[in-house]
Design a protein around this motif. Structure first.
Motif, PDB file in Angstrom:
ATOM      1  N   SER A  71      -5.472  -0.673   2.146  1.00  0.00           N
ATOM      2  CA  SER A  71      -5.237   0.482   2.036  1.00  0.00           C
ATOM      3  C   SER A  71      -4.106   0.792   0.890  1.00  0.00           C
ATOM      4  CB  SER A  71      -4.862   1.218   3.304  1.00  0.00           C
ATOM      5  OG  SER A  71      -3.450   1.132   3.555  1.00  0.00           O
ATOM      6  N   ILE A  72      -3.091  -0.167   1.015  1.00  0.00           N
ATOM      7  CA  ILE A  72      -2.076  -0.351   0.061  1.00  0.00           C
ATOM      8  C   ILE A  72      -2.426  -0.494  -1.224  1.00  0.00           C
ATOM      9  CG2 ILE A  72       0.006  -1.630  -0.882  1.00  0.00           C
ATOM     10  CD1 ILE A  72       0.795  -1.997   2.277  1.00  0.00           C
ATOM     11  N   GLU A 101      -2.770  15.840 -10.157  1.00  0.00           N
ATOM     12  CA  GLU A 101      -1.482  16.138  -9.770  1.00  0.00           C
ATOM     13  C   GLU A 101      -1.436  16.043  -8.178  1.00  0.00           C
ATOM     14  OE1 GLU A 101       1.406  19.321 -10.650  1.00  0.00           O
ATOM     15  OE2 GLU A 101       0.661  19.291 -12.536  1.00  0.00           O
ATOM     16  N   SER A 102      -2.390  16.491  -7.582  1.00  0.00           N
ATOM     17  CA  SER A 102      -2.354  16.125  -6.140  1.00  0.00           C
ATOM     18  C   SER A 102      -2.614  14.710  -5.681  1.00  0.00           C
ATOM     19  CB  SER A 102      -3.425  17.153  -5.398  1.00  0.00           C
ATOM     20  OG  SER A 102      -4.891  16.776  -5.725  1.00  0.00           O
ATOM     21  N   ILE A 103      -3.503  14.088  -6.508  1.00  0.00           N
ATOM     22  CA  ILE A 103      -3.730  12.614  -6.265  1.00  0.00           C
ATOM     23  C   ILE A 103      -2.096  11.954  -6.640  1.00  0.00           C
ATOM     24  CG2 ILE A 103      -4.849  10.788  -6.995  1.00  0.00           C
ATOM     25  CD1 ILE A 103      -7.183  12.172  -7.753  1.00  0.00           C
ATOM     26  N   LEU A 104      -1.595  12.279  -7.461  1.00  0.00           N
ATOM     27  CA  LEU A 104      -0.240  11.504  -7.823  1.00  0.00           C
ATOM     28  C   LEU A 104       0.813  11.883  -6.807  1.00  0.00           C
ATOM     29  CD1 LEU A 104       0.628  10.491 -10.975  1.00  0.00           C
ATOM     30  CD2 LEU A 104       2.020  12.594 -10.902  1.00  0.00           C
ATOM     31  N   GLU A 105       0.769  13.266  -6.233  1.00  0.00           N
ATOM     32  CA  GLU A 105       1.558  13.391  -5.197  1.00  0.00           C
ATOM     33  C   GLU A 105       1.085  12.563  -3.885  1.00  0.00           C
ATOM     34  OE1 GLU A 105       4.514  14.918  -5.134  1.00  0.00           O
ATOM     35  OE2 GLU A 105       4.132  15.864  -7.054  1.00  0.00           O
ATOM     36  N   GLU A 106      -0.003  12.496  -3.374  1.00  0.00           N
ATOM     37  CA  GLU A 106      -0.466  11.789  -2.426  1.00  0.00           C
ATOM     38  C   GLU A 106      -0.400  10.156  -2.689  1.00  0.00           C
ATOM     39  OE1 GLU A 106      -1.628  12.518   0.175  1.00  0.00           O
ATOM     40  OE2 GLU A 106      -2.900  10.918   1.080  1.00  0.00           O
ATOM     41  N   SER A 107      -0.378   9.902  -4.018  1.00  0.00           N
ATOM     42  CA  SER A 107       0.238   8.600  -4.018  1.00  0.00           C
ATOM     43  C   SER A 107       1.694   8.107  -3.751  1.00  0.00           C
ATOM     44  CB  SER A 107      -0.370   7.918  -5.433  1.00  0.00           C
ATOM     45  OG  SER A 107      -1.598   8.375  -5.811  1.00  0.00           O
ATOM     46  N   ILE A 108       2.236   9.024  -4.402  1.00  0.00           N
ATOM     47  CA  ILE A 108       3.651   8.822  -4.166  1.00  0.00           C
ATOM     48  C   ILE A 108       4.010   8.982  -2.585  1.00  0.00           C
ATOM     49  CG2 ILE A 108       5.796  10.213  -4.497  1.00  0.00           C
ATOM     50  CD1 ILE A 108       5.127  11.182  -7.254  1.00  0.00           C
ATOM     51  N   ARG A 109       3.349   9.867  -1.950  1.00  0.00           N
ATOM     52  CA  ARG A 109       3.723   9.870  -0.453  1.00  0.00           C
ATOM     53  C   ARG A 109       3.197   8.554   0.212  1.00  0.00           C
ATOM     54  NH1 ARG A 109       1.556  10.500   3.886  1.00  0.00           N
ATOM     55  NH2 ARG A 109      -0.348  10.620   2.979  1.00  0.00           N
ATOM     56  N   LEU A 110       2.251   7.953  -0.370  1.00  0.00           N
ATOM     57  CA  LEU A 110       1.658   6.653   0.468  1.00  0.00           C
ATOM     58  C   LEU A 110       2.597   5.472  -0.023  1.00  0.00           C
ATOM     59  CD1 LEU A 110      -2.055   6.809   0.000  1.00  0.00           C
ATOM     60  CD2 LEU A 110      -0.836   6.594   1.889  1.00  0.00           C
ATOM     61  N   LEU A 111       2.944   5.500  -1.226  1.00  0.00           N
ATOM     62  CA  LEU A 111       3.847   4.508  -1.753  1.00  0.00           C
ATOM     63  C   LEU A 111       5.388   4.675  -0.989  1.00  0.00           C
ATOM     64  CD1 LEU A 111       3.943   3.671  -5.542  1.00  0.00           C
ATOM     65  CD2 LEU A 111       3.678   2.181  -3.438  1.00  0.00           C
ATOM     66  N   GLU A 112       5.998   5.870  -0.887  1.00  0.00           N
ATOM     67  CA  GLU A 112       7.102   5.835  -0.137  1.00  0.00           C
ATOM     68  C   GLU A 112       7.010   5.659   1.401  1.00  0.00           C
ATOM     69  OE1 GLU A 112       8.135  10.556  -0.879  1.00  0.00           O
ATOM     70  OE2 GLU A 112       9.232   9.940  -2.579  1.00  0.00           O
TER      71      GLU A 112
ATOM     72  N   ASN B 131       9.436  -4.726  -6.337  1.00  0.00           N
ATOM     73  CA  ASN B 131       8.230  -4.186  -6.820  1.00  0.00           C
ATOM     74  C   ASN B 131       7.779  -2.949  -6.445  1.00  0.00           C
ATOM     75  OD1 ASN B 131       7.967  -6.729  -7.811  1.00  0.00           O
ATOM     76  ND2 ASN B 131       6.380  -7.473  -6.400  1.00  0.00           N
ATOM     77  N   ILE B 132       7.593  -2.551  -5.231  1.00  0.00           N
ATOM     78  CA  ILE B 132       7.384  -1.239  -4.645  1.00  0.00           C
ATOM     79  C   ILE B 132       8.253  -0.180  -5.222  1.00  0.00           C
ATOM     80  CG2 ILE B 132       7.035   0.309  -2.783  1.00  0.00           C
ATOM     81  CD1 ILE B 132       6.168  -2.105  -1.107  1.00  0.00           C
ATOM     82  N   ARG B 133       9.583  -0.405  -5.297  1.00  0.00           N
ATOM     83  CA  ARG B 133      10.668   0.348  -5.851  1.00  0.00           C
ATOM     84  C   ARG B 133      10.365   0.770  -7.502  1.00  0.00           C
ATOM     85  NH1 ARG B 133      16.006  -0.606  -2.766  1.00  0.00           N
ATOM     86  NH2 ARG B 133      15.273   1.017  -1.185  1.00  0.00           N
ATOM     87  N   ASP B 134      10.122  -0.353  -8.142  1.00  0.00           N
ATOM     88  CA  ASP B 134       9.772   0.046  -9.335  1.00  0.00           C
ATOM     89  C   ASP B 134       8.631   0.861  -9.353  1.00  0.00           C
ATOM     90  OD1 ASP B 134      12.027  -1.680 -10.057  1.00  0.00           O
ATOM     91  OD2 ASP B 134      10.797  -3.332 -10.551  1.00  0.00           O
ATOM     92  N   ARG B 135       7.490   0.454  -8.913  1.00  0.00           N
ATOM     93  CA  ARG B 135       6.245   1.118  -9.122  1.00  0.00           C
ATOM     94  C   ARG B 135       6.434   2.736  -8.648  1.00  0.00           C
ATOM     95  NH1 ARG B 135       1.491  -2.247  -9.133  1.00  0.00           N
ATOM     96  NH2 ARG B 135       0.130  -0.475  -9.127  1.00  0.00           N
ATOM     97  N   LEU B 136       7.310   2.983  -7.572  1.00  0.00           N
ATOM     98  CA  LEU B 136       7.566   4.381  -7.162  1.00  0.00           C
ATOM     99  C   LEU B 136       8.333   4.896  -8.237  1.00  0.00           C
ATOM    100  CD1 LEU B 136       7.219   6.194  -5.008  1.00  0.00           C
ATOM    101  CD2 LEU B 136       9.396   5.552  -3.986  1.00  0.00           C
TER     102      LEU B 136
END
Lengths: 153, 153
Positions: A71-72, A101-112, B131-136
């Motif tokens: 998933s990551i 943009e919504s995909i972007l936000e979602e991605s950021i959320r997941l990464l965070e 890595n993750i931080r950079d990506r983010l």
DNA sequence: CATCAAGTGTACGTTGACGTTAGATATGGA
DNA sequence: TCCATATCTAACGTCAACGTACACTTGATG
């Protein structure tokens, strides 16, 4: 692109996995099906090597399950595609920018979220490290006292 | 000593494990067999609670297998016994101090080994974190550019 | 070009860490 | 004392992550 092709044997030697693991990861969708020789033998590119390396780090260092890793990585893959799209679209029309943009936000959320878990794990790990370090120091002090006693007796 | 006795239900509620897990850990030698009521029901003491808590931290936070955890805890247990012995023997005769010293050295060696493994895990984890931080950060920069573009259009 | 280690797909086996079920007791409150 | 749970042991079930065996191709090497 990706000319430096690696055979299964290469990967096995480079990353210390077994052929079976490569097959399995491909089976569960963690690795792209890889290119093939006309005879059907697998050939991996530099990017797949990177990806596999990343997978192994996530697995060994973080103890993530293959499902979680998938998933990551799926998220990161979506991000890469998005970035590519953005570069191509820079001066083009952006009719579906809202969607992106919504995909972007979602991605950021997941990464965070992932980052949060890593941070948690790190702090807990540091606690354990401190505990062990303290223990070790006490034992070493104990040894020093013992040997001192002994040398003076 | 260890008067505050906990029943299986108590432990289950306190630490969020299932009875089966308690049985299993006892089965593989991770938990001391615990005291029993005359009817055969298990009773755990404060120390066992501590130990179980420790086990869960090592498992969840570090991803160690029960086997690895066992070897770590066995080491620590041996150390505790040794320290107790030392305290009792402080002014007594120490005819087998050589034996104890070798145990001490062995224990230090084992603890250092464990510490080494934790350190390794920590550094790998920090790599992943970076890595993750950079990506983010890159993604966030991308988002900022996107929204900027949008607000000015 | 013959050979043979290495690779392929298919499929069943294994190990770790419990889950689940069954049938027989134990325990604590009404 | 009686009853609803909770626990007990023993044993089989499960799921992930590969391991292993098989019968069969591939492809580098002498």
């Amino acid at each position: 692109m990706n000319r430096p092709a690696y055979t299964v044997e290469d990967v096995v030697k480079l990353l210390g996995v077994t052929p079976r693991t490569l097959h399995y990861y491909e089976e569960v969708g963690l690795l792209e099906p890889a290119a093939r020789t006309q005879g059907g033998h697998r050939l991996y590119g530099e990017d797949t090597l990177e990806r596999l390396h990343h997978i192994l780090r996530l697995k060994d260092a973080l103890g993530y399950s293959l499902q979680e890793i998938k998933s990551i990585l799926d998220t990161e893959y979506a991000l890469d595609k998005l970035k590519a799209k953005y570069k191509n679209n820079q001066s083009a029309e952006n009719r579906d920018s809202i969607l992106e943009e919504s995909i972007l936000e979602e991605s950021i959320r997941l990464l965070e979220e992932v980052l949060q878990r890593v941070d948690d794990k790190l702090s807990r790990l540091q606690t354990v490290q401190k505990n062990i370090r303290d223990r070790l120091e006490k034992i070493q002090a104990l040894r020093d006292r013992t040997t001192t006693t002994k040398s003076h007796s």
